[in-house]
Design an enzyme around this catalytic site. Sequence first.
Site, PDB file in Angstrom:
ATOM      1  N   GLU A  16      35.481  46.689  37.966  1.00 53.01           N
ATOM      2  CA  GLU A  16      34.617  45.567  38.749  1.00 53.01           C
ATOM      3  C   GLU A  16      33.123  46.243  38.810  1.00 53.01           C
ATOM      4  O   GLU A  16      32.791  47.384  38.692  1.00 53.01           O
ATOM      5  CB  GLU A  16      35.209  45.171  39.993  1.00 53.01           C
ATOM      6  N   ASN A  99      35.063  42.891  48.103  1.00 58.41           N
ATOM      7  CA  ASN A  99      35.354  42.614  46.689  1.00 58.41           C
ATOM      8  C   ASN A  99      34.261  42.516  45.868  1.00 58.41           C
ATOM      9  O   ASN A  99      34.248  43.023  44.750  1.00 58.41           O
ATOM     10  CB  ASN A  99      36.105  41.197  46.487  1.00 58.41           C
ATOM     11  N   GLU A 118      46.103  38.702  47.678  1.00 58.46           N
ATOM     12  CA  GLU A 118      45.742  37.521  46.683  1.00 58.46           C
ATOM     13  C   GLU A 118      46.418  36.015  47.312  1.00 58.46           C
ATOM     14  O   GLU A 118      46.824  35.192  46.381  1.00 58.46           O
ATOM     15  CB  GLU A 118      45.578  37.511  45.309  1.00 58.46           C
ATOM     16  N   ASN A 145      34.085  35.693  45.029  1.00 58.98           N
ATOM     17  CA  ASN A 145      33.654  36.553  43.974  1.00 58.98           C
ATOM     18  C   ASN A 145      32.048  36.050  43.888  1.00 58.98           C
ATOM     19  O   ASN A 145      31.545  35.286  44.578  1.00 58.98           O
ATOM     20  CB  ASN A 145      33.962  36.288  42.646  1.00 58.98           C
ATOM     21  N   ASP A 194      35.386  34.846  37.706  1.00 56.29           N
ATOM     22  CA  ASP A 194      35.561  36.022  38.644  1.00 56.29           C
ATOM     23  C   ASP A 194      33.882  36.381  39.093  1.00 56.29           C
ATOM     24  O   ASP A 194      33.375  35.713  39.341  1.00 56.29           O
ATOM     25  CB  ASP A 194      36.201  37.171  37.517  1.00 56.29           C
TER      26      ASP A 194
END
Length: 287
Positions: A16, A99, A118, A145, A194
Site C-alpha cells: 500500500e 489506512n 473489515e 481509502n 482502493d
Amino acid sequence: MQQAEHCLTVGATLGEGPIWVDDALWFVDIKQQRIYRHDPAAGTLDHWAAPEMVGWVVPAARGGFVAGLKSGPHHFDPATGGFARLADVDAHLPANRLNDACVDGQGRIWFGTMDNDEAALSGRLFRWAAGRVEPTSADVVCITNGPAISPDDSILYHVDTLGKVILAHPMLADGTLGPATEFARFGDADGHPDGAICDAEGGVWVGFFGGWAARRYAPDGTMTDEVRFPVSNITKIALGGPDGRTAYATTARQGLSEGQLAEQVQAGDIFTFRVTVPAKPLHRAQI
C-alpha cells in the site's frame, strides 16, 4: 487498454501507500509492518521494520517521514530506523488502524482509519494540522481509502471501499469540508475501489482490489484510462520517474486462496506503466 508490466518482486501481504519522493519509490506492507524504498536507477530495494502495522508514509518538511502506524502518526527517520510518536488516534477503538493518507498544499495530512477486521463501521477521515489531529465531517464507514486532493486543493476525494463509491467534498482554505457529492460508483464486476491519487490535471487514479485493474477518471467523473494487471488486488498508484509519467502500483496477496496464489505468482509485487498526464507537485507534511 494498457497492460501493466512487472517491476519489482516483493510478495507483500498488503502492499500500500506508494509515493515518489526524491527520485525513489516509497511504499509499505501493512500486515508485515515494513516500509520500503526502491531506487529504480540503482536497482535497489531497502526496507525498515515498523513497530506496528503501518498504513502509509509521507515526507516531512523537517526531514524524514510521517508514518501512519496503527496507533497514530509517528515521525520516521530512515537514517536510524527510529519512530517517534506524534499523536494518538482512536485509542478507544483498539481494533482500528490507520489506512491511507495524502498531504495538501498547506502541508496538512489527511488520513483515514478503519476496522482491521473489515467489519465494523468505525473508520473516519482525519486531518492533521498545526500539530493537532481532528476528525472531519466525512461520514463514518468501515474502510476509508484515498483521500486524494485536487491540484488546487479545492476538492477532496474520499473512497468508501466497501460501499464501492468515491465521494467528492469541496474543501475550503481552512480545511473545512463541504457536503459530499457522488463522484463515481462501482458494481460487483469492478472489484472494490482502493487507494486513490490525483494527477496534475485533477484526474483521479484508483486501484481496484479484486478488480485486476487501475483506472483514471477525469474531474467530471468520466473514465479516461484503464490499465489491466496479471494480479487481482491492485491497491494504489504513485506517479513518479524523471518526468512524473511513470506509474507504480502496489498489490496484495491478502484474501487470495492457495489456488489463486498459484495462478497469481506475482501477487504482492510492484507493477509499472506509463501515463500521459504527469504527477502533481509533491507536498511535505508541516511538522
